[in-house]
Design a protein around this motif. Structure first.
Motif, PDB file in Angstrom:
ATOM      1  N   VAL A  31       0.837  -1.205   0.000  1.00 38.46           N
ATOM      2  CA  VAL A  31       0.000   0.000   0.000  1.00 38.46           C
ATOM      3  C   VAL A  31       0.873   1.257   0.000  1.00 38.46           C
ATOM      4  CG1 VAL A  31      -1.668   1.321   1.370  1.00 38.46           C
ATOM      5  CG2 VAL A  31      -1.973  -1.143   1.057  1.00 38.46           C
ATOM      6  N   ILE A  32       1.935   1.270   0.806  1.00 37.39           N
ATOM      7  CA  ILE A  32       2.846   2.416   0.834  1.00 37.39           C
ATOM      8  C   ILE A  32       3.509   2.594  -0.525  1.00 37.39           C
ATOM      9  CG2 ILE A  32       4.981   3.313   1.849  1.00 37.39           C
ATOM     10  CD1 ILE A  32       4.128   1.922   4.465  1.00 37.39           C
ATOM     11  N   TYR A  33       3.940   1.509  -1.154  1.00 37.28           N
ATOM     12  CA  TYR A  33       4.556   1.559  -2.482  1.00 37.28           C
ATOM     13  C   TYR A  33       3.591   2.135  -3.506  1.00 37.28           C
ATOM     14  CZ  TYR A  33       6.503  -0.163  -6.878  1.00 37.28           C
ATOM     15  OH  TYR A  33       6.986  -0.259  -8.160  1.00 37.28           O
ATOM     16  N   PHE A  34       2.363   1.649  -3.518  1.00 37.56           N
ATOM     17  CA  PHE A  34       1.362   2.129  -4.464  1.00 37.56           C
ATOM     18  C   PHE A  34       1.089   3.618  -4.283  1.00 37.56           C
ATOM     19  CE2 PHE A  34      -3.100   3.035  -5.470  1.00 37.56           C
ATOM     20  CZ  PHE A  34      -3.069   2.784  -6.832  1.00 37.56           C
ATOM     21  N   VAL A  35       0.966   4.060  -3.033  1.00 39.93           N
ATOM     22  CA  VAL A  35       0.696   5.478  -2.759  1.00 39.93           C
ATOM     23  C   VAL A  35       1.858   6.346  -3.232  1.00 39.93           C
ATOM     24  CG1 VAL A  35       0.425   7.156  -0.886  1.00 39.93           C
ATOM     25  CG2 VAL A  35      -0.919   5.056  -0.885  1.00 39.93           C
ATOM     26  N   LEU A  36       3.094   5.952  -2.923  1.00 38.23           N
ATOM     27  CA  LEU A  36       4.252   6.754  -3.325  1.00 38.23           C
ATOM     28  C   LEU A  36       4.446   6.778  -4.837  1.00 38.23           C
ATOM     29  CD1 LEU A  36       6.862   5.871  -0.566  1.00 38.23           C
ATOM     30  CD2 LEU A  36       5.608   8.005  -0.875  1.00 38.23           C
ATOM     31  N   VAL A  37       4.257   5.641  -5.500  1.00 39.51           N
ATOM     32  CA  VAL A  37       4.382   5.611  -6.957  1.00 39.51           C
ATOM     33  C   VAL A  37       3.307   6.478  -7.597  1.00 39.51           C
ATOM     34  CG1 VAL A  37       4.070   4.124  -8.975  1.00 39.51           C
ATOM     35  CG2 VAL A  37       5.609   3.440  -7.172  1.00 39.51           C
ATOM     36  N   THR A  38       2.097   6.403  -7.090  1.00 40.74           N
ATOM     37  CA  THR A  38       1.013   7.218  -7.628  1.00 40.74           C
ATOM     38  C   THR A  38       1.287   8.702  -7.443  1.00 40.74           C
ATOM     39  OG1 THR A  38      -0.548   5.451  -7.148  1.00 40.74           O
ATOM     40  CG2 THR A  38      -1.460   7.630  -7.555  1.00 40.74           C
ATOM     41  N   ILE A  39       1.742   9.087  -6.276  1.00 38.67           N
ATOM     42  CA  ILE A  39       2.036  10.507  -6.024  1.00 38.67           C
ATOM     43  C   ILE A  39       3.167  10.987  -6.916  1.00 38.67           C
ATOM     44  CG2 ILE A  39       2.991  12.106  -4.315  1.00 38.67           C
ATOM     45  CD1 ILE A  39       1.378  10.577  -2.200  1.00 38.67           C
ATOM     46  N   LEU A  40       4.250  10.231  -6.993  1.00 39.64           N
ATOM     47  CA  LEU A  40       5.411  10.686  -7.755  1.00 39.64           C
ATOM     48  C   LEU A  40       5.188  10.667  -9.259  1.00 39.64           C
ATOM     49  CD1 LEU A  40       8.305   9.080  -5.710  1.00 39.64           C
ATOM     50  CD2 LEU A  40       7.710  11.489  -5.854  1.00 39.64           C
ATOM     51  N   LEU A  41       4.476   9.688  -9.774  1.00 40.66           N
ATOM     52  CA  LEU A  41       4.329   9.575 -11.220  1.00 40.66           C
ATOM     53  C   LEU A  41       3.109  10.305 -11.762  1.00 40.66           C
ATOM     54  CD1 LEU A  41       5.401   5.893 -11.827  1.00 40.66           C
ATOM     55  CD2 LEU A  41       6.760   7.975 -11.935  1.00 40.66           C
ATOM     56  N   VAL A  42       2.024  10.299 -11.029  1.00 39.59           N
ATOM     57  CA  VAL A  42       0.802  10.919 -11.541  1.00 39.59           C
ATOM     58  C   VAL A  42       0.671  12.363 -11.069  1.00 39.59           C
ATOM     59  CG1 VAL A  42      -1.714  10.768 -11.574  1.00 39.59           C
ATOM     60  CG2 VAL A  42      -0.356   8.692 -11.692  1.00 39.59           C
ATOM     61  N   ALA A  43       0.791  12.579  -9.763  1.00 36.26           N
ATOM     62  CA  ALA A  43       0.562  13.923  -9.233  1.00 36.26           C
ATOM     63  C   ALA A  43       1.738  14.859  -9.505  1.00 36.26           C
ATOM     64  CB  ALA A  43       0.281  13.855  -7.735  1.00 36.26           C
ATOM     65  N   VAL A  44       2.958  14.414  -9.243  1.00 33.25           N
ATOM     66  CA  VAL A  44       4.138  15.255  -9.439  1.00 33.25           C
ATOM     67  C   VAL A  44       4.601  15.197 -10.889  1.00 33.25           C
ATOM     68  CG1 VAL A  44       6.531  15.628  -8.723  1.00 33.25           C
ATOM     69  CG2 VAL A  44       4.825  14.982  -7.028  1.00 33.25           C
ATOM     70  N   GLY A  45       4.547  14.034 -11.490  1.00 34.14           N
ATOM     71  CA  GLY A  45       4.933  13.878 -12.889  1.00 34.14           C
ATOM     72  C   GLY A  45       6.430  13.861 -13.086  1.00 34.14           C
ATOM     73  N   VAL A  46       7.113  12.919 -12.456  1.00 28.74           N
ATOM     74  CA  VAL A  46       8.560  12.796 -12.596  1.00 28.74           C
ATOM     75  C   VAL A  46       8.886  12.221 -13.967  1.00 28.74           C
ATOM     76  CG1 VAL A  46      10.610  11.666 -11.689  1.00 28.74           C
ATOM     77  CG2 VAL A  46       8.860  12.479 -10.116  1.00 28.74           C
TER      78      VAL A  46
END
Length: 71
Positions: free
Chosen positions: A51-66
């Protein structure tokens, strides 16, 4: 040009969030165990780290757009 951002972010987070590698939530004796534990985990720490992995990947890739471009 290839976008290497998702590959790098997912790989680094996968390695760092492996249960028992750096931290294990919940630990076998305490709620949080730090350091290299025995790398023996049950289903609950695996679920929490997933769950922590999914949340961090979603934030970094979708919301921040790395994005990391090579070439």
């Amino acid at each position: 040009m290839a976008d290497w951002g998702p590959v790098v972010i997912a790989t680094v987070l996968f390695v760092l969030l492996a249960p028992g590698f750096i931290v294990m939530i919940p630990g076998s004796g305490r709620f949080v165990e730090f350091g290299f534990s025995k790398m023996a985990s049950t289903g609950i720490p695996v679920l929490v780290h997933t769950v922590i992995y999914f949340v961090l990947v979603t934030i970094l890739l979708v919301a921040v757009g790395v994005h990391i471009y090579a070439g």
